[in-house]
Design a protein around this motif. Structure first.
Motif, short mmCIF file in Angstrom:
data_model
loop_
_atom_site.label_atom_id
_atom_site.label_comp_id
_atom_site.label_asym_id
_atom_site.label_seq_id
_atom_site.Cartn_x
_atom_site.Cartn_y
_atom_site.Cartn_z
N HIS A 66 0.85 -1.20 0.00
CA HIS A 66 0.00 0.00 0.00
C HIS A 66 0.88 1.24 0.00
O HIS A 66 0.62 2.20 0.72
CB HIS A 66 -0.94 -0.01 1.21
N PHE A 109 -5.40 8.10 -7.14
CA PHE A 109 -5.41 7.56 -5.78
C PHE A 109 -6.66 6.75 -5.44
O PHE A 109 -6.82 6.35 -4.29
CB PHE A 109 -5.26 8.70 -4.77
N THR A 110 -7.53 6.50 -6.41
CA THR A 110 -8.75 5.76 -6.08
C THR A 110 -8.88 4.46 -6.86
O THR A 110 -9.95 3.84 -6.86
CB THR A 110 -10.00 6.63 -6.32
N ARG A 135 -7.11 0.44 -7.53
CA ARG A 135 -6.44 -0.54 -6.68
C ARG A 135 -4.92 -0.54 -6.89
O ARG A 135 -4.19 -1.26 -6.20
CB ARG A 135 -6.98 -1.95 -6.95
N GLN A 141 -1.05 0.94 -6.79
CA GLN A 141 -0.27 1.81 -5.91
C GLN A 141 0.16 3.03 -6.73
O GLN A 141 0.59 2.89 -7.88
CB GLN A 141 0.96 1.07 -5.37
N HIS A 189 -5.98 7.12 1.04
CA HIS A 189 -5.39 5.91 0.46
C HIS A 189 -4.77 5.03 1.54
O HIS A 189 -4.90 3.81 1.53
CB HIS A 189 -4.34 6.28 -0.59
N HIS A 190 -4.08 5.65 2.50
CA HIS A 190 -3.42 4.90 3.56
C HIS A 190 -4.40 4.37 4.60
O HIS A 190 -4.16 3.30 5.20
CB HIS A 190 -2.38 5.79 4.26
N ILE A 229 -10.63 1.80 -0.40
CA ILE A 229 -9.97 2.52 -1.48
C ILE A 229 -8.81 1.72 -2.04
O ILE A 229 -8.62 1.62 -3.25
CB ILE A 229 -9.49 3.91 -0.99
N ASN A 230 -7.99 1.14 -1.16
CA ASN A 230 -6.78 0.51 -1.68
C ASN A 230 -6.92 -0.99 -1.98
O ASN A 230 -6.01 -1.57 -2.57
CB ASN A 230 -5.59 0.76 -0.74
#
Length: 464
Positions: free
Chosen positions: A45, A279-280, A282, A284, A365-366, A371-372
């Protein structure tokens, strides 16, 4: 326990550590990030920040102390402030024949050691581009040289058979080190865009952990059909399960996104829109230095020879206070200024700046597992040039809702109704509760009728 017995045990332990056939080894500097003491799978991630050390932080006077690797070290607090997990350095070796040295224009090995050490204190790894022309026979020694200094992984440039062979050799070396040393490979940009036709001819699936996909960087102008296809190509990589996609909109091989898409009127909105897409998914995200500030410098200026003075693409210090009676400087440039140099200090102080939008996206994201890693679904609104992505968690609940991402890629307001579409996807909900939005709108968005301003990005939780 007697002293001789203790001595024998210590000797045996030391011999095990030094035995060449040992399955793994740690760095000579075990306190550093990636030394093997902490074996977290950090790259799953991660936010990767790619930097050309020559003009990221060049000196402002005749003194050259700020240039190169030392200049990057000076700005680690800035890089850490927006959540980067790793720094990917563009190639710092002089050539393939001298792959165990650093071009003097970039600094010295001591400068690299200092950078790795200071980055480690901020929990940031240092990765390295490798010259693709390094002879195969030299690769094991080259890899061990950089890994022993604390490099956390390599980017293998290219999609040729030679690049794949290089990756295989490097993997043999990185596998003998603890601490999650990684390899980044490249996705072939000529692969078909149709999901049914995509076949990723990556290196051996066990060779690389991340596959860099830069096809978003080749899309001009903003077009929902092309962007959705690029996003779905990264989904194909993720679903294959062998590697994780690493998605980039900017990079050293193509024009910066601010220059590709800016229209002189909606530049900030367009930059925030593109960041939202990055950033949205899957994948990285990989950021190319300065894109979080809206750098629009032409690549030719950034690619000046190493022995020439670097032109700053980022201003780091706040300008002096304005005289009385004149407005204070802002992070927004004058509309008539072509390719203005962004000021990081002003961007930092402005809550509505592009930099702070990136920070909010990276925080999401984190912190948000949906989201990830949530399932990807899409609603087609290509006829309105609107990209609609849905991220669905494995177990939907009030505390872990479905997320909907709306991106208006057009310069006109777009009126949407997606209630019927969500019902076809068996998604329960009647409105969206705002998580992030790039415009000044307020309140919830109802699925039966909503309006997106020009170049607006919106992220909301599906509620009912």
């Amino acid at each position: 326990m007697t002293t001789p017995t203790l001595h024998r045990l210590l000797t045996l332990c030391l011999a095990c550590l030094l035995t060449p056939s040992a399955p793994a080894q740690t760095l000579a500097r075990p306190g550093w990030v990636g030394s093997g003491i902490n074996t977290d799978v950090w790259w799953k991630h991660a936010i990767v920040y790619q930097v050309n050390p020559l003009n990221f932080n060049p000196p402002t006077d005749k003194d050259t102390v700020g240039r190169g690797l030392h200049g990057v070290a000076q700005r680690l607090d800035y890089i850490h402030s927006f959540g980067a997990d790793a720094i990917l350095l563009t190639a710092i070796q002089p050539d393939a024949a001298h792959a165990q040295s650093i071009d003097p224009a970039y600094g010295t090995l001591d400068d690299l050691d200092d950078l790795i050490h200071e980055a480690s204190r901020r929990n940031i790894r240092i990765l390295l581009d490798l010259d693709p022309h390094i002879p195969p026979a030299d690769l094991p020694n080259v890899a061990r040289f950089w890994l022993n200094r604390g490099i956390a992984g390599f980017h293998v440039i290219g999609v040729t058979p030679e690049a794949h062979a290089q990756a295989a050799e490097l993997r043999k070396a990185t596998a003998t080190y603890l601490g999650q040393r990684i390899l980044i490979g490249d996705v072939d940009p000529t692969l078909p865009s149709s999901p049914q036709q995509r076949t990723y001819k990556a290196p051996d699936p066990q060779t690389t952990q991340l596959l860099l996909d830069t096809r978003l960087g080749a899309i001009t102008p903003l077009n929902s059909t092309s962007i959705r296809s690029a996003v779905e190509s990264t989904e194909s990589i993720a679903q294959a399960g062998h590697n994780l996609p690493l998605l980039a909109t900017d990079g050293p091989s193509f024009k910066r996104s601010m220059s590709r898409y800016a229209d002189g009127k909606n530049d900030l909105a367009i930059a925030k829109l593109l960041a939202t897409i990055l950033f949205t998914t899957r994948a990285q995200p990989l950021l190319y230095y300065g894109q979080e500030l809206g750098v629009a410098a032409p690549q030719s200026a950034e690619a000046a020879p190493a022995n020439t003075p670097a032109t700053p693409i980022i201003l780091w210090e706040a300008p002096p206070p304005s005289p009385k009676g004149k407005p204070a400087p802002t992070s927004e440039p004058e509309p008539s200024t072509p390719n203005p140099t962004p000021n990081a200090a002003l961007e930092d102080a402005d809550p509505a700046s592009l930099l702070n939008w990136y920070r909010r996206l990276i925080e999401l994201h984190h912190s948000n597992a949906t989201i990830n890693s949530g399932e990807y679904l899409a609603i087609n609104r290509d006829d309105q040039n609107v990209l609609i992505m849905i991220r669905k968690p494995k177990n939907v609940s009030p505390t872990d809702p479905i997320l909907v991402i709306l991106c208006n890629l057009s310069g006109q307001p777009q009126h949407l109704s997606i209630k019927t579409d969500t019902m076809k996807l068996h998604l329960r909900g009647s409105f969206l509760r705002t998580l992030l939005r790039s415009d000044d709108g307020m309140g919830t968005m109802h699925l039966e009728s909503m309006t997106l301003p020009p170049y607006a990005a919106y992220i909301g939780a599906l509620r009912f």
